[in-house]
Design an enzyme around this catalytic site. Sequence first.
Site, PDB file in Angstrom:
ATOM      1  N   HIS A 143      -3.091   2.448   3.257  1.00 19.38           N
ATOM      2  CA  HIS A 143      -1.884   2.173   4.040  1.00 19.38           C
ATOM      3  C   HIS A 143      -0.925   1.211   3.338  1.00 19.38           C
ATOM      4  CE1 HIS A 143      -3.387   4.248   7.635  1.00 19.38           C
ATOM      5  NE2 HIS A 143      -4.572   3.824   7.227  1.00 19.38           N
ATOM      6  N   LYS A 176      -0.581   9.814   3.295  1.00 22.26           N
ATOM      7  CA  LYS A 176       0.154   8.866   4.128  1.00 22.26           C
ATOM      8  C   LYS A 176       1.554   8.685   3.535  1.00 22.26           C
ATOM      9  CE  LYS A 176      -4.118   6.971   5.885  1.00 22.26           C
ATOM     10  NZ  LYS A 176      -5.007   7.945   5.220  1.00 22.26           N
ATOM     11  N   SER A 186      -5.998  -0.494   8.928  1.00 17.70           N
ATOM     12  CA  SER A 186      -5.329   0.662   9.526  1.00 17.70           C
ATOM     13  C   SER A 186      -5.029   0.518  11.003  1.00 17.70           C
ATOM     14  CB  SER A 186      -6.190   1.919   9.307  1.00 17.70           C
ATOM     15  OG  SER A 186      -7.478   1.750   9.893  1.00 17.70           O
TER      16      SER A 186
END
Length: 386
Positions: free
Chosen positions: A208, A240, A180
């Site tokens: 991610h 996300k 990240s």
Amino acid sequence: MSDLKTTLKPALDRRKRQSLYRYRRILESPQGPEIQIDGRQVLTFCSNDYLGLANHPQVRVAFEQGVQAYGVGSGAAHLVSGHSRAHHALEEALAEFVKRPCALLFSTGYMANLGLISTLLNRQDMIFEDRLNHASLLDGGKFAGAGFIRYRHRNYSDLAAALVTSRARRKLIATDGVFSMDGDLAPLTDLSIIAHRFNAWLMVDDAHGLGVLGEMGRGSLEHFGLGIDQVPILVGTLGKALGTFGAFVAGEEALIETLIQQARTYIYTTAPPAAVAAATLASLRLAQTESWRRDKLAQLIAQFRQGAADLGLQLLDSHTPIQPLVIGDSEKTLKISEALLTKGILITPIRPPTVPTGSARLRITLTAAHAPAQVERLLEALADIV
């Protein structure tokens, strides 16, 4: 006993002197490339809304319809009366998306990792983690009470050396799919080979990578061509690339049923609102069908990296939406962030302990909602300031 203010204030003052104090900004608009924050309009490059779905009209309509159907609150934990048809449909859709038999929703990625690791491991066991793993993975390892070894970042030889000497009952290798703060990828193919060699389970937190990597957006595992046999435990987040909120664990039915029965962070918390699940179903469909979002994101990443190279800026080796510009000194990083803000560009400075001492950085993130002209504006501002 001294009062709280007397006890706590010196440490807060010290953080301020070290340029490590954290401040919250007040958002006054929906997510997007340009937002209203603290009373001003700014161009932002620090959101994890990688596909630009957090304010998509179809996702908003699905959320509103979910509220009409289920109300605002879920009322109880999943195992009491809070598990709605929308939750169940989302779990089935997520399992199909990542090509696994089952999936289980958690309120956050943090709770998913803590609940998962502490359910699978105890003091007889051992967990092996990349040194740059997300805090939730590291804290999950500590919370489980198992033996804990952190291997050098992306160094599978270091991991193998640690596994050779382990006599633990169960061995779990846990890693981010995309790290990240650095934006680089874990060497998942090598890790899967090592896991098989030493009879260990491999767990990947793909917070991610999901939605961003792979032809269909299935994440890091699709990128490397790995399946459930190589990576039996997959964690993904919904806040996300999918633009909503929450997380899930996906794997074999036995894994998911074990979590339902034993994971404390699942059993003892209120279920997320059903409307969020309904909205996520809509964003998941968009992520699957609108591949142009990933294509555009790749183009913006290439544009930014080339522009940074032309300026002589040293980015970390990342080809994901996370593009870290390491400054090093926390005070200097904070000043650069503040100077960018005077030009109407918001990039939050990332400082220790989130990243190692001496590696404070601007964590620049790109989204499919950005325009090439906005990326060019960022490059021009960096050229003036850095």
